[in-house]
Structure formats: C-alpha cells, structure tokens
Scaffold this motif. Sequence first.
Motif, short mmCIF file in Angstrom:
data_model
loop_
_atom_site.label_atom_id
_atom_site.label_comp_id
_atom_site.label_asym_id
_atom_site.label_seq_id
_atom_site.Cartn_x
_atom_site.Cartn_y
_atom_site.Cartn_z
N GLN A 20 0.89 -1.24 -0.39
CA GLN A 20 0.55 -0.15 0.57
C GLN A 20 1.18 1.34 -0.25
O GLN A 20 1.29 1.71 0.76
N VAL A 21 1.09 1.99 -1.43
CA VAL A 21 2.07 2.85 -1.27
C VAL A 21 0.84 4.49 -1.95
O VAL A 21 0.42 4.07 -2.82
N GLU A 22 1.01 5.19 -1.88
CA GLU A 22 0.53 6.65 -1.87
C GLU A 22 1.62 6.54 -3.48
O GLU A 22 2.42 6.70 -3.53
N LYS A 23 0.66 7.18 -4.62
CA LYS A 23 1.73 7.42 -5.50
C LYS A 23 2.25 8.31 -5.27
O LYS A 23 1.60 9.57 -4.53
N PRO A 24 3.48 7.99 -5.67
CA PRO A 24 4.23 9.30 -5.75
C PRO A 24 3.64 10.87 -6.77
O PRO A 24 2.76 10.30 -7.16
N PRO A 25 4.25 11.81 -6.35
CA PRO A 25 3.33 12.74 -6.72
C PRO A 25 3.91 12.89 -8.30
O PRO A 25 5.11 12.75 -8.85
N PRO A 26 3.40 13.56 -9.11
CA PRO A 26 3.76 13.00 -10.14
C PRO A 26 4.62 14.33 -11.16
O PRO A 26 4.72 15.39 -10.87
N ILE A 27 5.61 13.99 -12.04
CA ILE A 27 6.74 14.88 -12.30
C ILE A 27 6.38 15.89 -13.40
O ILE A 27 5.32 14.70 -14.32
N LYS A 28 6.18 16.45 -13.44
CA LYS A 28 6.30 17.18 -15.51
C LYS A 28 6.48 16.96 -16.59
O LYS A 28 7.83 16.30 -16.54
N ASP A 29 6.26 16.89 -17.24
CA ASP A 29 6.24 16.76 -18.69
C ASP A 29 7.33 16.89 -18.96
O ASP A 29 8.44 16.09 -19.93
N ARG A 30 7.51 17.97 -18.61
CA ARG A 30 8.97 18.70 -19.15
C ARG A 30 9.87 18.40 -18.69
O ARG A 30 11.36 18.31 -19.16
N ASN A 31 9.95 17.89 -17.72
CA ASN A 31 11.49 17.16 -16.59
C ASN A 31 11.41 15.84 -16.81
O ASN A 31 11.80 15.34 -16.15
N VAL A 32 10.48 14.92 -18.29
CA VAL A 32 10.86 13.42 -18.06
C VAL A 32 11.02 13.18 -19.40
O VAL A 32 10.83 14.35 -20.56
N PHE A 33 12.36 12.27 -19.52
CA PHE A 33 12.71 12.11 -20.82
C PHE A 33 12.77 10.82 -21.31
O PHE A 33 12.97 9.72 -21.16
N VAL A 34 11.61 10.46 -21.78
CA VAL A 34 10.79 8.75 -22.50
C VAL A 34 11.73 8.52 -23.49
O VAL A 34 11.91 9.38 -24.94
N VAL A 35 12.23 7.13 -22.93
CA VAL A 35 12.45 6.30 -24.02
C VAL A 35 11.46 5.36 -24.45
O VAL A 35 12.03 4.68 -23.35
N LEU A 36 11.36 4.98 -25.27
CA LEU A 36 10.53 3.77 -25.25
C LEU A 36 11.51 2.64 -26.61
O LEU A 36 12.08 2.87 -27.08
N ALA A 37 11.61 1.28 -26.21
CA ALA A 37 11.52 0.76 -27.13
C ALA A 37 10.86 -0.48 -27.84
O ALA A 37 10.44 -0.95 -26.51
N ASN A 38 10.69 -0.67 -28.96
CA ASN A 38 9.59 -1.85 -28.95
C ASN A 38 10.31 -2.92 -29.81
O ASN A 38 12.00 -3.30 -29.52
N ALA A 39 9.56 -4.08 -29.86
CA ALA A 39 9.82 -5.38 -29.98
C ALA A 39 10.78 -5.46 -31.22
O ALA A 39 11.34 -6.53 -31.57
N ASN A 40 9.94 -4.74 -31.78
CA ASN A 40 11.19 -4.23 -33.54
C ASN A 40 12.66 -3.35 -33.06
O ASN A 40 12.98 -3.30 -34.33
N ASP A 41 12.63 -3.18 -32.26
CA ASP A 41 13.73 -3.19 -31.36
C ASP A 41 14.03 -1.18 -32.17
O ASP A 41 15.20 -1.34 -32.47
#
Lengths: 195, 156
Positions: free
Chosen positions: A48-69
């Motif tokens: 049971q953990v409270e959700k961490p406060p959301p991080i602003k979008d501008r502070n997050v660098f999103v890297v996604l890798a898919n199944a096709n590399d």
Amino acid sequence: MASKNPPEINASSMADIAFLLLVFFLVTTTMDTDLGLMRKLPPPLPPQVEKPPPIKDRNVFVVLANANDQLLVEGELMDVKDLKEAAKEFIENPMNNETLPEKKPVQVDFFGEVMVSKQVISLQNDNGTSYDLYIQVQNELAAAYNELRNELAMDKFGVSYDKLVDDKQKAKVKAIRSIFPQRISEAEPKDVGGN
Amino acid sequence: MKGAHKFSKKGGKGNPTISTASLPDIVFMLLFFFMVTTVMREVDLKVVIVQPEATEVEKLDKKGLVDYIYIGSPSESDKFGTSSRIQLNDQFARVQDVGPFIEAKRAERDEAEVPLLTTSLKVDRETKMGIVTEVKQELRKVQALKLSYSTRERLN
C-alpha cells in the motif's frame, strides 16, 4: 650406518611434473576480468503505497523501445547513435529552454550555488525488445551522463571525471554527481507489439 | 653410430651439454604466475552467451562477492530447444528459482558481506527482454539490488 654420500635423487622428472601442473592451471582457470554496466534496482514497492507526485512532462525524457528494436524518444523515432546527443541536451538544458527540464538552485561544494536540472530519464521496453538494444540504450544514456560530468570536471578541476573517480577524490566526485545526478527510471515492462 | 655419438657425454668433439637443472624452477615460476593471475572457472556453461558490447563499462572486482546468473539459448539445442533459458550454478532453472538461489548464496557468506553482494547478469545479446525483466523482478523481491550487466568493452 648411513653411507657418507646418499644417492642423488633424480630430479629430471620435476620439470615434467611442473609442466603437468602448469597445464592443469591453464585449462581450469580463466584470466578475463569481468566488465559490466553497474546499475542499482529500485527496492520493491510496499503493497500500500501512495502514488508519488506526478513529474512534469518537461522534466521527463521518455525512451521507449519496442519489439522490433525501434526507439521512440520523446515521441520521435530515433536511432541509437543519436540518443546520446539528445540525452545530453535534455539533461543539461543549456539554453533554459521551456520544453526542457526545469532547474532549481542547489548548494554544491566547490561550485557554490548551481542551477541543477530536475531531469529524469524514463526508459520503457517491451518484453520482445532484444537485450542488445537494451544494453545499447543503457550505455548511451550512461555515456551522456559521463560526458557531461567529464566536461564539467575538465572545466572546474582541469582533470576528467574518470580520473577523479580513479584517484578517489570523493568530495569532488560527489559534487559533480550532485550537479548531474544519474536518474534513469525503468518502468514496469509492457507486453505489446507481438512476439 | 652417428646418433648415439651425438648424445654421449664423452663425445670426441666435446659438445658441452646444456644443464636443464633450472628448468623445473622456470616452469614453477610460470606455474605460480598463472596461479596468482587467474581465477578458477566458475561453471560449465550450458547456454550460449555472446555478450553485448558497451563503452561505459566498469570493472567488477571482488569476485568472491559476485553471483552469476546466465541467460541464453541452450548450447545443446537438439535436447533443450532454442528458447532462452536461465542457468544457475550448473543447471537450468526457472525464474522462481532465482530468489532461493540468491538466498542460498547469502547464507554461504558472512553476514557483513551481504550488502556488498553483486549479481552479475550474463545474458546473450539475442535474448528478449521479457525473461531478463522477470529475473530482475525476482532480484528486487529478495532485495538483491546491486546489479551488473556483463558486457564486453567496445574499442573505438
């Protein structure tokens, strides 16, 4: 009574025995040193953990890798070799760009008050992503941090960051780390995009 | 006879024989060099592992404090198939065996050393991340958080 000159023991087979031992050790041992990327896993979440406060979008660098590399970086398709430069620009935000991370003043030894960016790199991969790509991404991100740290160390202390680490200059290393803290967050894996 | 003459000590031409008395010493020196500089092979690999390459590598020292987990496709693929398998110690294992494996390794060691333990993941580059992630989740559950992704160093 023992004879005055005891018979000499023939030592010519000593070399053979030693060679035998030598070959045994050559075969059963390895010389290679283990190299690797050191990472620390996050501790398991309490149930049971409270959700961490959301991080602003501008502070997050999103890297996604898919199944096709393939890599999706901040919503754009990108090649692994361009990832380092993109990450560096994101982490440093030299122009105080509105879309890149915010900065907040922090007191750091040797440097005084420094604007430290609130960057976080978020890495998410598919269950079908190859381990090779995963390591390449981890490596490029680590390289981005290391290059920034190196540049800073060269500017300030006139030696590279690696050298500071090797020389065990803990205070200086700590100062540089607190300016460019390595924050790579790995999301829980998703199973999308086929095999 | 010409051949026998070559080896006889009292050869007429008097070729001095080279003393081999120091040969064992030299070989022993080599032996000790290898004993000191090398380590015992950890296990016999049952999976094929081609490690990925990276540049930002760090040396994994204190080999005594490292546990290895191998993931790759079995080398005897006609017997064990080609899908990626986990190897712990000398045998194949399932994902849920990883936790007990780490616990067992901890029990072997001094309590003070437990926080210093590192887990080294030796994973084949072709492996899919699914199995790696499952292993990582198991490691998190048993609080084995120090991790090293074993790689080769890429030389530029």
